[in-house]
Design a protein around this motif. Structure first.
Motif, PDB file in Angstrom:
ATOM      1  N   VAL A 224      -3.748 -11.836  -0.695  1.00 26.94           N
ATOM      2  CA  VAL A 224      -3.355 -10.880   0.346  1.00 26.94           C
ATOM      3  C   VAL A 224      -3.371 -11.580   1.707  1.00 26.94           C
ATOM      4  CG1 VAL A 224      -3.587  -8.509   1.115  1.00 26.94           C
ATOM      5  CG2 VAL A 224      -4.599  -9.166  -1.050  1.00 26.94           C
ATOM      6  N   HIS A 225      -2.661 -12.691   1.747  1.00 27.97           N
ATOM      7  CA  HIS A 225      -2.561 -13.489   2.967  1.00 27.97           C
ATOM      8  C   HIS A 225      -1.168 -14.099   3.011  1.00 27.97           C
ATOM      9  CE1 HIS A 225      -3.376 -16.454   6.071  1.00 27.97           C
ATOM     10  NE2 HIS A 225      -4.562 -15.923   6.265  1.00 27.97           N
ATOM     11  N   ALA A 226      -0.537 -14.049   4.175  1.00 25.96           N
ATOM     12  CA  ALA A 226       0.839 -14.521   4.307  1.00 25.96           C
ATOM     13  C   ALA A 226       0.999 -16.001   3.970  1.00 25.96           C
ATOM     14  CB  ALA A 226       1.348 -14.250   5.721  1.00 25.96           C
ATOM     15  N   LYS A 227      -0.092 -16.773   4.065  1.00 19.47           N
ATOM     16  CA  LYS A 227      -0.028 -18.201   3.735  1.00 19.47           C
ATOM     17  C   LYS A 227      -0.571 -18.488   2.342  1.00 19.47           C
ATOM     18  CE  LYS A 227      -0.392 -19.788   8.537  1.00 19.47           C
ATOM     19  NZ  LYS A 227      -1.176 -20.614   9.496  1.00 19.47           N
ATOM     20  N   GLY A 228      -0.797 -17.422   1.554  1.00 15.89           N
ATOM     21  CA  GLY A 228      -1.305 -17.601   0.196  1.00 15.89           C
ATOM     22  C   GLY A 228      -0.271 -18.206  -0.730  1.00 15.89           C
ATOM     23  N   ALA A 229      -0.677 -18.437  -1.964  1.00 14.05           N
ATOM     24  CA  ALA A 229       0.200 -19.091  -2.940  1.00 14.05           C
ATOM     25  C   ALA A 229       1.368 -18.183  -3.311  1.00 14.05           C
ATOM     26  CB  ALA A 229      -0.598 -19.454  -4.189  1.00 14.05           C
ATOM     27  N   ALA A 538      -0.063   1.392   1.569  1.00 16.47           N
ATOM     28  CA  ALA A 538      -0.878   1.653   2.758  1.00 16.47           C
ATOM     29  C   ALA A 538      -1.506   0.378   3.303  1.00 16.47           C
ATOM     30  CB  ALA A 538      -1.958   2.675   2.426  1.00 16.47           C
ATOM     31  N   TRP A 539      -1.940  -0.515   2.412  1.00 13.41           N
ATOM     32  CA  TRP A 539      -2.587  -1.749   2.837  1.00 13.41           C
ATOM     33  C   TRP A 539      -1.598  -2.905   2.980  1.00 13.41           C
ATOM     34  CZ3 TRP A 539      -7.282  -2.012   4.853  1.00 13.41           C
ATOM     35  CH2 TRP A 539      -8.198  -0.994   4.570  1.00 13.41           C
ATOM     36  N   GLY A 540      -0.312  -2.655   2.717  1.00 10.59           N
ATOM     37  CA  GLY A 540       0.690  -3.700   2.878  1.00 10.59           C
ATOM     38  C   GLY A 540       0.643  -4.748   1.795  1.00 10.59           C
ATOM     39  N   VAL A 554       6.028  -6.139   5.846  1.00 12.10           N
ATOM     40  CA  VAL A 554       6.626  -5.021   6.573  1.00 12.10           C
ATOM     41  C   VAL A 554       5.500  -4.132   7.077  1.00 12.10           C
ATOM     42  CG1 VAL A 554       8.727  -5.045   5.195  1.00 12.10           C
ATOM     43  CG2 VAL A 554       6.809  -3.626   4.477  1.00 12.10           C
ATOM     44  N   ILE A 555       5.855  -3.170   7.922  1.00 12.25           N
ATOM     45  CA  ILE A 555       4.854  -2.229   8.404  1.00 12.25           C
ATOM     46  C   ILE A 555       4.355  -1.396   7.229  1.00 12.25           C
ATOM     47  CG2 ILE A 555       4.435  -0.256   9.916  1.00 12.25           C
ATOM     48  CD1 ILE A 555       6.613  -1.366  11.766  1.00 12.25           C
ATOM     49  N   PRO A 556       3.057  -1.354   6.981  1.00 12.85           N
ATOM     50  CA  PRO A 556       2.534  -0.595   5.837  1.00 12.85           C
ATOM     51  C   PRO A 556       2.938   0.873   5.897  1.00 12.85           C
ATOM     52  CG  PRO A 556       0.831  -2.002   6.786  1.00 12.85           C
ATOM     53  CD  PRO A 556       1.988  -2.031   7.725  1.00 12.85           C
ATOM     54  N   GLU A 557       3.138   1.442   4.706  1.00 10.37           N
ATOM     55  CA  GLU A 557       3.455   2.868   4.607  1.00 10.37           C
ATOM     56  C   GLU A 557       2.161   3.642   4.402  1.00 10.37           C
ATOM     57  OE1 GLU A 557       6.249   3.573   1.510  1.00 10.37           O
ATOM     58  OE2 GLU A 557       7.545   1.903   2.094  1.00 10.37           O
ATOM     59  N   ILE A 558       1.845   4.484   5.349  1.00  9.61           N
ATOM     60  CA  ILE A 558       0.611   5.261   5.237  1.00  9.61           C
ATOM     61  C   ILE A 558       0.896   6.694   5.680  1.00  9.61           C
ATOM     62  CG2 ILE A 558      -0.189   4.622   7.548  1.00  9.61           C
ATOM     63  CD1 ILE A 558      -3.049   4.572   6.366  1.00  9.61           C
ATOM     64  N   ALA A 559       0.359   7.626   4.911  1.00 13.29           N
ATOM     65  CA  ALA A 559       0.598   9.032   5.229  1.00 13.29           C
ATOM     66  C   ALA A 559       0.039   9.353   6.613  1.00 13.29           C
ATOM     67  CB  ALA A 559      -0.049   9.922   4.180  1.00 13.29           C
ATOM     68  N   ARG A 592      -8.883   3.470  11.420  1.00 15.66           N
ATOM     69  CA  ARG A 592      -7.998   2.968  12.477  1.00 15.66           C
ATOM     70  C   ARG A 592      -6.540   3.013  12.011  1.00 15.66           C
ATOM     71  NH1 ARG A 592     -10.505   0.206  16.649  1.00 15.66           N
ATOM     72  NH2 ARG A 592      -8.460   0.512  17.599  1.00 15.66           N
ATOM     73  N   MET A 593      -6.318   2.689  10.735  1.00 13.90           N
ATOM     74  CA  MET A 593      -4.961   2.762  10.186  1.00 13.90           C
ATOM     75  C   MET A 593      -4.435   4.197  10.178  1.00 13.90           C
ATOM     76  SD  MET A 593      -5.604   0.090   7.055  1.00 13.90           S
ATOM     77  CE  MET A 593      -4.249   0.668   6.047  1.00 13.90           C
ATOM     78  N   LYS A 594      -5.347   5.161  10.026  1.00 15.02           N
ATOM     79  CA  LYS A 594      -4.956   6.571  10.031  1.00 15.02           C
ATOM     80  C   LYS A 594      -4.832   7.133  11.449  1.00 15.02           C
ATOM     81  CE  LYS A 594      -4.666   9.097   6.869  1.00 15.02           C
ATOM     82  NZ  LYS A 594      -3.534   9.518   6.014  1.00 15.02           N
ATOM     83  N   GLY A 595      -4.955   6.281  12.434  1.00 13.79           N
ATOM     84  CA  GLY A 595      -4.747   6.719  13.808  1.00 13.79           C
ATOM     85  C   GLY A 595      -5.974   7.261  14.498  1.00 13.79           C
TER      86      GLY A 595
END
Length: 683
Positions: A224-229, A538-540, A554-559, A592-595
């Motif tokens: 779960v890292h953009a530079k991961g394998a 939600a966590w991307g 992308v921007i995570p989808e969260i209710a 924080r993700m829920k605003g």
């Protein structure tokens, strides 16, 4: 007589694993118990034997520390010849039930509890806070040989094989990861160089133990890292591990740089099954599906169509050693189900005499039959309050033959536990309370709900002892306007289900404050906690097959939140202390993700019917007025001890337990239940 059909035929079927055959497709995951170095080997032997007897086809014993420089806790030592004799009784006990025994080989790398830890490059551990230094070439070669030697010792201890741990933030995991391995030498300058340590360790182990023993390899499938394998790198690693001699694969997710939940109540069941499926399609060897397991029906469906899948169980086996056999035989209603609370089942402290614990199974390393001996003289005992303390005392005392009268002021038993069951992700507390109530009734406990306990009521008949577990009452802070009609306590919100508006301020950043904020922001049900795809969105987290490092990009989808919530605290240090706990940090990030907007270290100046006024610092600078509809107080609590003192004054033999005896907003439920149980064993 016609045999009844097997409920889960695929999960119950035998499974070829290397040179062995598993009796079914459910195995026990490695669990760091905190008892690994105990000299009383019968304790750890009984722990593992119960899980083997309970149906686990293979038991992975944790953990053999390769070198003292890689230990998890300061009291641990490296696995040596002296440990062989200690482990033989454990392995024999597991084999007695036709189960395989595998020993996990571990080196913690940068997170090791030593003064000078080694790592891929110079870095600081987020676990110990200490600095890790780049491992030298000679040190790495020495460790490769050590893996082989310790694996041979495991075989001498009669283990059927070993599992090499290259997951989490351990040494091997750091070398495999393109995120953490930035070396420019033969151990890191290329993709194959990053593989070198893992492959050399596997070859060393295979050379030591021969072809007729198991080798498992556990690694981080998705960091779960953009530079991961990426997927091509993972495929190449798997192919090379297979050629080096690995018999099966087990996986983990995330790394030390990712502050997100990976297990427990905040993760949707089956959240990683798609990644396991993708791995099993390319592995050409068995793949262990783990983490947050889905339902038995879901696992049966996967097992039926996937010949490479086996499933590992951790927390459910802590809660009920017979979880597997009960589930496979269709007796799931008899399972002492895990509540996924994650309160005591992860070893966190550095004390050798404080192992893991379990809220629903307090006898992890003890015999319930031995401890709960019939009382020498059965007594009639009045218990006031049916929260966690009152319930555990009543259960234990009733099992010992005491006659218990349980008084509860509310309509249903459970106290704070029932309130917490209304929080999204904590719903499993409610069926657990129902099981407790049924057991209390079967033990003859007299439960009197809707009955406030008074001195007159409790003394109108004779009781030998009185146990006060009346909990604590939310303390109302001294703030101008605190008596406004729009101010309520967390008890009024959760227990009385009082309605609130669309802008709510929560006063108090503590365990209860975080839970209340989640309840207010998410409502009574958060889809992301139950639906795997919604949780990943939600966590991307994307498919590891299609997204590098498992990051969607992308921007995570969260209710959207049910309402706007403001989480406020006077003392910023309290918040810092709370957020040292990883589960609370993940809760904080979710809010924080829920605003949810947070205000730390503020002064509360005034509450009126439409707003709350705050400022900062001792000079009350930067005043802010925040429009709100309601305020929920999650402040310190005052122990309910009036009935205790009334009975004490009347000359009665009275005890107090739980938050009634010692209040703390962040007190562990396991410690409260243990206190109640110990009192019941004394009386």
């Amino acid at each position: 007589m016609k045999e009844s059909p097997v409920r889960y035929p695929s999960l119950s079927s035998k499974f070829p694993l290397g040179p062995f055959t598993l009796k079914n497709r459910l195995i026990m995951a490695p669990i760091v118990t905190g008892m690994e170095t105990t000299v009383n080997i019968s304790v750890i032997r009984d722990f593992y034997e119960k899980r083997a007897a309970g149906g686990a086809a293979m038991v992975t014993v944790s953990e053999a520390i390769i070198d003292k420089g890689g230990r998890r806790f300061a009291y641990e030592h490296a696995f040596t010849e002296d440990d062989v004799a200690l482990h033989k009784p454990v392995v024999k006990a597991i084999h007695k039930h036709d189960s395989l025994a595998v020993l996990q080989l571990e080196h913690l790398g940068i997170d090791a509890d030593v003064q000078v830890a080694i790592s891929t490059v110079s870095a600081q551990s987020r676990v110990t806070g200490r600095h890790g230094w780049p491992a030298r070439n000679t040190e790495l070669k020495r460790l490769v040989d050590l893996y082989g030697r310790v694996a041979l010792l495991a075989i001498e201890a009669m283990y059927d094989g070993v599992e090499i741990d290259g997951s989490g933030s351990g040494l091997i995991a750091d070398f495999l990861s393109p995120v953490t391995n930035r070396r420019l030498d033969e151990w890191g300058r290329t993709q194959l160089a990053r593989f070198k340590l893992a492959l050399d360790v596997v070859r060393s182990v295979r050379k030591s133990i021969g072809e007729n023993r198991l080798i498992g390899f556990r690694f981080n499938l998705c960091e779960v890292h953009a530079k991961g394998a990426d997927w091509a790198e993972i495929k190449r690693l798997i192919q090379m591990l297979r050629m080096a001699g690995v018999d099966y694969l087990a996986c983990d997710f995330g790394n030390r740089y990712v502050p997100m939940p990976m297990k427990g109540y905040a993760v949707a069941p089956g959240a990683f099954f798609d990644d396991y499926m993708a791995l099993s399609e390319i592995a050409e060897m068995p793949v262990v599906f783990g983490k947050e397991l889905a339902s038995m029906e879901k696992m049966e469906a996967i097992a039926a169509m996937n010949d490479a899948a086996i499933f590992e169980v951790a927390e459910p086996l802590i809660a009920d050693p017979a979880f597997i056999v009960k589930s496979l035989s269709g007796q799931e209603e008899l399972v002492n189900a895990c509540t996924r609370c994650m309160i005591g089942c992860i070893k966190k402290n550095n004390h050798p005499n404080e192992p893991i614990s379990c809220l629903v199974n307090p006898y992890l390393f003890e015999s319930q039959e031995v401890l709960e001996k019939p009382a020498a003289r059965p007594k009639e005992i009045a218990v006031v309050g049916s929260g966690i303390a009152g319930l555990f005392f009543s259960l234990t005392a009733a099992r010992r033959g005491h006659k218990i009268h349980l008084f509860e002021k509310s309509e249903k038993i459970g106290g704070m536990l029932r309130m917490m069951g209304r929080i999204p992700g904590r719903e499993l507390f409610l069926p657990w309370l129902e099981r407790i109530e049924k057991e209390l009734e079967s033990l003859g406990v007299v439960i009197r709900t809707n009955t406030p306990a008074t001195k007159e009521l409790l003394t109108e008949r004779h009781f030998d002892e009185y146990v006060i577990a009346a909990g604590a009452t939310p303390r109302v802070p001294d703030i101008d306007g605190i008596d406004s009609s729009n101010v309520l306590t967390y008890e009024e919100l959760l227990a009385d289900q009082m309605a609130v508006g669309d802008r709510v301020a929560v006063l108090g950043t503590n365990t209860i404050g975080l839970a209340v904020a989640r309840y207010l922001a998410c409502g009574q049900r958060e889809v992301a906690f139950s639906d795997a795809q919604a949780w990943r969105n939600a966590w991307g987290i994307g498919s590891v097959k299609e997204n590098k490092g498992g990051v969607l990009g992308v921007i995570p989808e969260i209710a959207p939140p049910v309402r706007q919530v403001y989480l406020m605290e006077r003392n910023e240090e309290e918040t810092k202390q709370l957020l040292y706990i990883r589960t609370k940090l993940c809760d904080w990030k979710w809010l924080r993700m829920k605003g949810v907007q947070t205000f730390r270290g503020v002064n509360f100046e005034l509450i009126d019917n439409y707003s709350i006024h705050v400022s900062r610092g001792e000079h009350h600078r930067d005043p802010v007025t925040i429009p709100i509809t309601h305020v929920v107080v999650c402040w310190e609590r005052s122990p309910n001890r009036s009935i205790y003192y009334a009975l004490l004054t009347a000359g009665k033999k009275v005890h107090s337990i739980g938050t009634c005896a010692e209040d703390s907003m962040n007190r562990n439920l396991v410690s409260i239940s243990s206190e109640a149980r110990l009192l019941a064993l004394k009386l």
